[in-house]
Design a protein around this motif. Sequence first.
Motif, PDB file in Angstrom:
ATOM      1  N   GLY A 141       4.927  -2.288  -2.760  1.00  0.00           N
ATOM      2  CA  GLY A 141       3.532  -2.052  -3.134  1.00  0.00           C
ATOM      3  C   GLY A 141       2.582  -2.319  -1.985  1.00  0.00           C
ATOM      4  N   LEU A 142       2.876  -3.363  -1.199  1.00  0.00           N
ATOM      5  CA  LEU A 142       2.061  -3.671  -0.023  1.00  0.00           C
ATOM      6  C   LEU A 142       2.077  -2.500   0.952  1.00  0.00           C
ATOM      7  N   SER A 143       3.262  -1.980   1.233  1.00  0.00           N
ATOM      8  CA  SER A 143       3.382  -0.852   2.163  1.00  0.00           C
ATOM      9  C   SER A 143       2.668   0.377   1.628  1.00  0.00           C
ATOM     10  N   GLU A 144       2.775   0.608   0.334  1.00  0.00           N
ATOM     11  CA  GLU A 144       2.126   1.779  -0.259  1.00  0.00           C
ATOM     12  C   GLU A 144       0.604   1.684  -0.155  1.00  0.00           C
ATOM     13  N   ARG A 145       0.060   0.474  -0.310  1.00  0.00           N
ATOM     14  CA  ARG A 145      -1.394   0.317  -0.196  1.00  0.00           C
ATOM     15  C   ARG A 145      -1.871   0.650   1.222  1.00  0.00           C
ATOM     16  N   ILE A 146      -1.122   0.160   2.217  1.00  0.00           N
ATOM     17  CA  ILE A 146      -1.511   0.443   3.601  1.00  0.00           C
ATOM     18  C   ILE A 146      -1.308   1.923   3.927  1.00  0.00           C
ATOM     19  N   ASP A 147      -0.210   2.506   3.446  1.00  0.00           N
ATOM     20  CA  ASP A 147       0.039   3.931   3.698  1.00  0.00           C
ATOM     21  C   ASP A 147      -1.067   4.792   3.095  1.00  0.00           C
ATOM     22  N   ALA A 148      -1.598   4.373   1.952  1.00  0.00           N
ATOM     23  CA  ALA A 148      -2.610   5.173   1.261  1.00  0.00           C
ATOM     24  C   ALA A 148      -3.889   5.322   2.073  1.00  0.00           C
ATOM     25  N   ILE A 149      -4.161   4.400   3.002  1.00  0.00           N
ATOM     26  CA  ILE A 149      -5.367   4.517   3.826  1.00  0.00           C
ATOM     27  C   ILE A 149      -5.003   4.870   5.269  1.00  0.00           C
ATOM     28  N   GLY A 150      -3.778   5.414   5.459  1.00  0.00           N
ATOM     29  CA  GLY A 150      -3.388   5.926   6.756  1.00  0.00           C
ATOM     30  C   GLY A 150      -2.843   4.902   7.722  1.00  0.00           C
ATOM     31  N   GLY A 151      -2.466   3.716   7.256  1.00  0.00           N
ATOM     32  CA  GLY A 151      -1.943   2.683   8.144  1.00  0.00           C
ATOM     33  C   GLY A 151      -0.436   2.592   8.117  1.00  0.00           C
ATOM     34  N   ASP A 152       0.094   1.552   8.746  1.00  0.00           N
ATOM     35  CA  ASP A 152       1.536   1.323   8.757  1.00  0.00           C
ATOM     36  C   ASP A 152       1.799  -0.179   8.709  1.00  0.00           C
ATOM     37  N   VAL A 153       3.015  -0.547   8.267  1.00  0.00           N
ATOM     38  CA  VAL A 153       3.392  -1.960   8.070  1.00  0.00           C
ATOM     39  C   VAL A 153       4.737  -2.201   8.733  1.00  0.00           C
ATOM     40  N   ARG A 154       4.877  -3.353   9.383  1.00  0.00           N
ATOM     41  CA  ARG A 154       6.153  -3.804   9.924  1.00  0.00           C
ATOM     42  C   ARG A 154       6.484  -5.176   9.335  1.00  0.00           C
ATOM     43  N   LEU A 155       7.733  -5.346   8.902  1.00  0.00           N
ATOM     44  CA  LEU A 155       8.201  -6.601   8.319  1.00  0.00           C
ATOM     45  C   LEU A 155       9.293  -7.180   9.206  1.00  0.00           C
ATOM     46  N   ASP A 156       9.248  -8.502   9.400  1.00  0.00           N
ATOM     47  CA  ASP A 156      10.222  -9.166  10.268  1.00  0.00           C
ATOM     48  C   ASP A 156      10.566 -10.517   9.656  1.00  0.00           C
ATOM     49  N   GLY A 157      11.850 -10.696   9.300  1.00  0.00           N
ATOM     50  CA  GLY A 157      12.289 -11.948   8.700  1.00  0.00           C
ATOM     51  C   GLY A 157      13.198 -12.754   9.585  1.00  0.00           C
ATOM     52  N   SER A 158      13.198 -12.501  10.890  1.00  0.00           N
ATOM     53  CA  SER A 158      14.118 -13.193  11.791  1.00  0.00           C
ATOM     54  C   SER A 158      13.729 -14.641  12.019  1.00  0.00           C
ATOM     55  N   ASP A 159      12.438 -14.961  11.984  1.00  0.00           N
ATOM     56  CA  ASP A 159      11.971 -16.332  12.189  1.00  0.00           C
ATOM     57  C   ASP A 159      10.806 -16.570  11.244  1.00  0.00           C
ATOM     58  N   GLY A 160      11.085 -17.196  10.095  1.00  0.00           N
ATOM     59  CA  GLY A 160      10.083 -17.189   9.046  1.00  0.00           C
ATOM     60  C   GLY A 160       9.966 -15.772   8.516  1.00  0.00           C
ATOM     61  N   PHE A 161       8.783 -15.428   8.009  1.00  0.00           N
ATOM     62  CA  PHE A 161       8.572 -14.050   7.558  1.00  0.00           C
ATOM     63  C   PHE A 161       7.244 -13.580   8.121  1.00  0.00           C
ATOM     64  N   ARG A 162       7.278 -12.452   8.823  1.00  0.00           N
ATOM     65  CA  ARG A 162       6.090 -11.921   9.495  1.00  0.00           C
ATOM     66  C   ARG A 162       5.762 -10.535   8.957  1.00  0.00           C
ATOM     67  N   VAL A 163       4.471 -10.316   8.685  1.00  0.00           N
ATOM     68  CA  VAL A 163       3.971  -9.014   8.251  1.00  0.00           C
ATOM     69  C   VAL A 163       2.912  -8.577   9.253  1.00  0.00           C
ATOM     70  N   THR A 164       3.046  -7.366   9.764  1.00  0.00           N
ATOM     71  CA  THR A 164       2.038  -6.786  10.667  1.00  0.00           C
ATOM     72  C   THR A 164       1.600  -5.466  10.083  1.00  0.00           C
ATOM     73  N   ALA A 165       0.332  -5.369   9.723  1.00  0.00           N
ATOM     74  CA  ALA A 165      -0.213  -4.145   9.121  1.00  0.00           C
ATOM     75  C   ALA A 165      -1.351  -3.631  10.000  1.00  0.00           C
ATOM     76  N   ARG A 166      -1.336  -2.324  10.274  1.00  0.00           N
ATOM     77  CA  ARG A 166      -2.373  -1.701  11.092  1.00  0.00           C
ATOM     78  C   ARG A 166      -3.068  -0.609  10.284  1.00  0.00           C
ATOM     79  N   VAL A 167      -4.397  -0.625  10.369  1.00  0.00           N
ATOM     80  CA  VAL A 167      -5.197   0.395   9.690  1.00  0.00           C
ATOM     81  C   VAL A 167      -6.037   1.091  10.749  1.00  0.00           C
ATOM     82  N   PRO A 168      -5.942   2.414  10.884  1.00  0.00           N
ATOM     83  CA  PRO A 168      -6.729   3.110  11.921  1.00  0.00           C
ATOM     84  C   PRO A 168      -8.209   3.140  11.575  1.00  0.00           C
ATOM     85  N   ALA A 169      -9.014   3.467  12.573  1.00  0.00           N
ATOM     86  CA  ALA A 169     -10.455   3.603  12.350  1.00  0.00           C
ATOM     87  C   ALA A 169     -10.719   4.756  11.393  1.00  0.00           C
ATOM     88  N   ARG A 170     -11.734   4.597  10.549  1.00  0.00           N
ATOM     89  CA  ARG A 170     -12.058   5.626   9.571  1.00  0.00           C
ATOM     90  C   ARG A 170     -13.494   6.053   9.766  1.00  0.00           C
TER      91      ARG A 170
END
Length: 369
Positions: free
Chosen positions: A340-369
């Motif tokens: 659901g998190l990824s779908e919300r970001i995708d809906a406004i033209g962004g992208d999400v990266r998930l990384d669980g190698s050390d703790g849990f990291r979320v990186t979400a980018r939203v382009p200028a609108r």
Amino acid sequence: MRRIEPDVWAGLAVLLVCLAVGTPILLGAAGTWVPRPVWGALFVALLVTSLTAVLWEDCRRRRAWACYGAAVVLGWLTILTAPGAGWLPILLVFVAALGAYIAPPWAGPLVVVLNTAVIAVTAGLAGAAFPQIGLSALLYLLIQTATLLSSLAIIREQRMRRELSEAHLELRAASVILADTARAHERLRIARELHDLMGHQLTALTLELEVARHRDGPGARVHIERADRVARDLLRDVRTTVGQLRADAPDLRESLTAVVRDIPGLEIGVWIDDDVRPTEEVAMTLIRVVQEIVTNTVRHADATSLRIRIESTPDRGVRLTSVDDGRGSPQLLPGNGLRGLSERIDAIGGDVRLDGSDGFRVTARVPAR
């Protein structure tokens, strides 16, 4: 500093107890019915399977169940091959307690009953009289039952605390979004009033100036003065309305602070750069994304600290980065929340990266609108 996980502490506690009980036998203080190296191998295998089951409990559940089943059988063999070893059956108490965390709910009582039968057989092999066998079996049955029930109570309390934290977070997010929605409706109402007000007064101003343009002398001056009053009133009303509009504008920092405040057992820090100016749609999306990140951390990460940063990107977009100090997960299997998190970001033209190698990291980018 990254903390040691509770599962690791539990595994270390079991290891220390097993070593304290089994070391005298390994040193020859008590006899065994099999060669001592064989018994030592059984004992070490019991330790390894127990610790492996604890460490795999979250990420590899089926393998954890298999290791736990092997630990139960190895515990029986360890006890039966050393019937005169005193308090050695206490190992089965810890094996039964581990079942509350690892095995299915029905397995715990079954293991307690089978452990009690093994203890009774062991007492018989040691030459104890029937009353002593019954008393020993009853004693260990009560100890195992109390330990299992205590473990189940702790698990239930932890689950209820997580559910309470999730409900608390959901309520906070809903309240913030409702308030922002109310402000949006209020801004729309003010915009409509401003349009109606300006339309009426500009029409009056235009008429006064038109009449003045066709008259000379004192007659024109009267209409010019009226036009001046209308213009001043219009300027005052516009300033008042715009001031209200600015006061009602949503504040992302204030909204996110309200969402993450007072989450039990989790310290949350939120940093937002001063130059971040998201649109209303992006701000609402970021609020929901942060809510899902916090919920995921409370539910799965077993973390004590979560850091969230929102900053501008060189292309005038927005980047959100979050990282916790929890257990992480090298093999990511996104559930409904992360999808659901990824779908919300995708809906406004962004992208999400998930990384669980050390703790849990979320990186979400939203382009200028």
